[in-house]
Each structure stands twice: as structure tokens, then as C-alpha cells.
Scaffold this active site. Structure first.
Site, PDB file in Angstrom:
ATOM      1  N   ASP A 260      33.815  46.479  10.841  1.00 61.90           N
ATOM      2  CA  ASP A 260      35.175  45.698  10.654  1.00 61.90           C
ATOM      3  C   ASP A 260      35.085  44.232  11.147  1.00 61.90           C
ATOM      4  O   ASP A 260      34.203  44.042  12.044  1.00 61.90           O
ATOM      5  CB  ASP A 260      36.397  46.619  11.489  1.00 61.90           C
ATOM      6  CG  ASP A 260      36.642  47.510  10.876  1.00 61.90           C
ATOM      7  OD1 ASP A 260      36.567  47.603   9.610  1.00 61.90           O
ATOM      8  OD2 ASP A 260      37.373  48.621  11.286  1.00 61.90           O
TER       9      ASP A 260
ATOM     10  N   LYS B  46      38.901  44.133   7.184  1.00 63.35           N
ATOM     11  CA  LYS B  46      40.351  43.501   6.662  1.00 63.35           C
ATOM     12  C   LYS B  46      40.887  42.784   7.750  1.00 63.35           C
ATOM     13  O   LYS B  46      40.683  42.948   8.679  1.00 63.35           O
ATOM     14  CB  LYS B  46      41.143  44.938   6.451  1.00 63.35           C
ATOM     15  CG  LYS B  46      40.659  45.930   5.512  1.00 63.35           C
ATOM     16  CD  LYS B  46      41.658  47.112   5.307  1.00 63.35           C
ATOM     17  CE  LYS B  46      41.456  47.684   6.475  1.00 63.35           C
ATOM     18  NZ  LYS B  46      42.363  49.218   6.327  1.00 63.35           N
TER      19      LYS B  46
ATOM     20  N   MET C  61      49.310  44.857  17.228  1.00 66.52           N
ATOM     21  CA  MET C  61      49.544  44.094  15.927  1.00 66.52           C
ATOM     22  C   MET C  61      50.944  43.423  15.737  1.00 66.52           C
ATOM     23  O   MET C  61      51.599  43.516  14.899  1.00 66.52           O
ATOM     24  CB  MET C  61      49.332  45.097  14.673  1.00 66.52           C
ATOM     25  CG  MET C  61      48.036  45.507  14.560  1.00 66.52           C
ATOM     26  SD  MET C  61      47.911  46.707  13.212  1.00 66.52           S
ATOM     27  CE  MET C  61      47.973  48.134  14.124  1.00 66.52           C
TER      28      MET C  61
HETATM   29  N1  SAH Z   1      41.291  50.417  17.009  1.00 64.56           N
HETATM   30  C1  SAH Z   1      41.522  49.358  17.645  1.00 64.56           C
HETATM   31  C2  SAH Z   1      42.888  48.869  17.128  1.00 64.56           C
HETATM   32  C3  SAH Z   1      43.025  48.308  15.766  1.00 64.56           C
HETATM   33  S1  SAH Z   1      44.309  47.693  15.246  1.00 64.56           S
HETATM   34  C4  SAH Z   1      41.621  49.490  19.096  1.00 64.56           C
HETATM   35  O1  SAH Z   1      41.550  50.761  19.674  1.00 64.56           O
HETATM   36  O2  SAH Z   1      41.692  48.413  19.992  1.00 64.56           O
HETATM   37  C5  SAH Z   1      44.093  45.764  15.337  1.00 64.56           C
HETATM   38  C6  SAH Z   1      45.020  45.330  16.529  1.00 64.56           C
HETATM   39  O3  SAH Z   1      44.202  45.728  17.771  1.00 64.56           O
HETATM   40  C7  SAH Z   1      45.037  43.948  16.661  1.00 64.56           C
HETATM   41  O4  SAH Z   1      46.118  43.599  15.994  1.00 64.56           O
HETATM   42  C8  SAH Z   1      45.410  43.911  18.089  1.00 64.56           C
HETATM   43  O5  SAH Z   1      46.923  44.267  18.440  1.00 64.56           O
HETATM   44  C9  SAH Z   1      44.500  44.796  18.785  1.00 64.56           C
HETATM   45  N2  SAH Z   1      43.374  44.308  19.286  1.00 64.56           N
HETATM   46  C10 SAH Z   1      42.022  44.704  18.732  1.00 64.56           C
HETATM   47  N3  SAH Z   1      41.244  44.079  19.575  1.00 64.56           N
HETATM   48  C11 SAH Z   1      41.965  43.248  20.344  1.00 64.56           C
HETATM   49  C12 SAH Z   1      41.330  42.434  21.744  1.00 64.56           C
HETATM   50  N4  SAH Z   1      40.048  42.331  21.990  1.00 64.56           N
HETATM   51  N5  SAH Z   1      42.203  42.162  22.385  1.00 64.56           N
HETATM   52  C13 SAH Z   1      43.582  42.220  22.110  1.00 64.56           C
HETATM   53  N6  SAH Z   1      44.118  42.939  21.303  1.00 64.56           N
HETATM   54  C14 SAH Z   1      43.209  43.614  20.306  1.00 64.56           C
END
Ligand code: SAH
Length: 254
Positions: free
Chosen positions: A49, A70, A178
Site C-alpha cells: 500500500d 489507494k 482519516m
Molecule cells: N491500517 C492502518 C490505517 C489505515 S487507514 C493503521 O492501522 O494505522 C489510513 C489512515 O490511517 C490515514 O488516513 C490516517 O488517519 C492513519 N494513518 C496511517 N498512517 C499514519 C501515520 N504514520 N501517522 C498518522 N496517521 C496515520
């Protein structure tokens, strides 16, 4: 000392599992689990991803790396196409890794991909990862739970699939994924849901990366975070777990 020497017993994949869903962690490559790294080292194909660290490719130079990222709601690769590609890869290769940012079970479309594999009769395993909410708490040194005041934590997506905002007051500490593009609206919804405007809140973008950024707010002033975090993945933490820890600590047992 190398990993095999200090940790010889990385669990083998379950018999017959051709796909490993792996949580890559929130950012920097070293936040992946040892088991995840071991599966990558054996992979033939990796579907990854957008939010995973390119440095992870060094753990699997032998594998074919396919970018199926995505971005927000502008799908570069649609979910149906990802499902089909995953099934195809698993039919052609015995060791396929589906690498997802954070933890695969948290807002990762894991259910859809698992269902596609089940339908095709492909066995898989899930290797957990560090979700963004946990990396944000670690990086800001703010425990998500607090003795007495912070007994529950919720992980909420600010967006539903219909594109509407979702705000709740279901836990002492709430973490919103998000939410980046509409913090003002999230603030209004949080207050409607019963959070006082003065409740502490913070935003962390790129948690777990060297360039992580944290800004402090209250629920009422959350919109101030829009500009500094623009175009960076961010989580919003609200409530008991958002307070900085005040020192010196007084230790009370039990
Ligand atoms: N599976 C992922 C979440 C995926 S949805 C998890 O467990 O973290 C994608 C969202 O995750 C982004 O819009 C943001 O809100 C958050 N996100 C992912 N990576 C991030 C990071 N390094 N720092 C802050 N928010 C993050």
C-alpha cells in the site's frame, strides 16, 4: 548479533497458508514485527500500500513488489482489482505477502480481501502491526489509557463509506483516523456528540516517521491543525489520553 541468533523461534506460517497479511506498522521500516520481517524475507510476491516504507523492500529483494496503493477516496487501484490480483498471485505463488500500513485489522479493507481468498479456497494468515493510534501515543508519550480517568479507547474512522462525518462519544479516549481534510467539521460533530469544547485533543501526522508532527489543541480549536498537517496521514486523539503527562509522577499501588 543477528535475529536468528537471538530469536530462533519465529513461528512458522500455518500449514497451507499461501498469503500473509502483514501489518507494516505506521511508518519507519523498523516498526514492523519480527514475524512480519521473516515472512517478507521468504516472499515471492508482495502487494503493498501507499503508506508503507519503501525501505521495507530491502527485507525482500527477491520478491516482486506490486504497488496497489489507494489514496484517500481517489482510488488508484480499485478494491475489486486488488482482490483479484491477490487471488491470482496466490494461485501462482506459494508465498504471497499483502503488506498493509499500520495493522491490517484496522481500517485496512481486510474483510474484503479475506473473503476473496476464502471464496477462491486460498488459506492465509494475519500478522499484526502497530496501528497509527498506538504510534501516535508512543511518539507523543501520552498513554492512551489513564488510571481512573481513561479506561476505554475507541478507534473511529471520521468518514463513513457514504462520505459523511462520524463523531462519537463512546470512550474516554477516542482516536479518529482519516479526519485530516475536515477537522473543523469533526470539531463541530464532537461537540454535538457531547464533548466540551475545552477537551484536550492533539493531531499527529506521519506518526512513527522521523518527520512526525504533533500539534496540541482543544476540541473547539481542532481546525487550527488543518494547515500544518495538510496532505499528511494524520490521527486525531481526543479526551483523557490526549493530555500531556504532568510530572513528577506520584506512584500509587495498586
Ligand atoms: N491500517 C492502518 C490505517 C489505515 S487507514 C493503521 O492501522 O494505522 C489510513 C489512515 O490511517 C490515514 O488516513 C490516517 O488517519 C492513519 N494513518 C496511517 N498512517 C499514519 C501515520 N504514520 N501517522 C498518522 N496517521 C496515520
Amino acid at each position: 548479533m543477528t535475529w536468528p541468533a537471538v530469536l530462533p523461534d519465529v513461528a512458522a506460517a500455518p500449514p497451507g497458508a499461501r498469503v500473509a497479511f502483514i501489518g507494516a506498522g505506521p511508518g519507519a521500516a523498523d516498526l514492523i514485527t519480527v514475524r512480519g520481517a521473516q515472512r517478507l524475507a521468504q516472499a515471492e510476491v508482495v502487494l503493498f500500500d501507499a503508506l508503507t516504507d519503501p525501505a521495507l523492500q530491502r527485507l525482500a529483494p527477491q520478491a516482486r513488489w506490486l504497488d496497489v496503493g489507494k489514496r484517500g477516496f481517489g482510488h488508484a487501484t480499485g478494491q475489486a482489482a486488488i482482490n483479484a490480483l491477490l487471488v491470482q498471485a496466490a494461485q501462482a505463488h506459494a508465498r504471497v505477502v499483502r503488506l498493509k500500513g499500520g495493522d491490517p485489522s484496522v481500517f485496512g479493507r481486510l474483510e474484503e480481501e479475506m473473503a476473496a481468498l476464502q471464496q477462491a479456497g486460498v488459506a492465509f494468515e494475519v500478522v499484526p502491526g502497530v496501528s497509527a493510534a498506538l504510534a501516535a501515543a508512543a511518539g507523543t508519550q501520552r498513554p492512551l489509557t489513564r488510571r481512573g480517568a481513561g479506561r476505554s479507547v475507541s478507534l473511529t474512522t471520521a468518514m463513513t463509506h457514504l462520505g459523511t462525518l462520524q463523531a462519537t462519544r463512546t470512550a474516554d479516549t477516542e482516536v479518529f483516523y482519516m479526519a485530516g481534510r475536515q477537522l473543523g467539521a469533526l470539531a463541530a460533530h464532537l461537540m454535538e456528540a457531547g464533548w466540551p469544547g475545552t477537551t484536550p485533543a492533539y493531531v499527529v501526522s506521519r506518526a512513527g516517521w522521523p518527520d512526525a508532527l504533533t500539534t496540541d489543541h482543544t476540541v473547539a480549536t481542532l481546525a487550527d491543525a488543518t494547515a500544518p498537517h495538510a496532505d499528511r496521514p494524520a490521527v486525531v486523539t481526543v479526551g483523557a489520553g490526549a493530555r500531556p503527562v504532568a510530572g513528577p509522577a506520584t506512584v500509587q499501588d495498586p
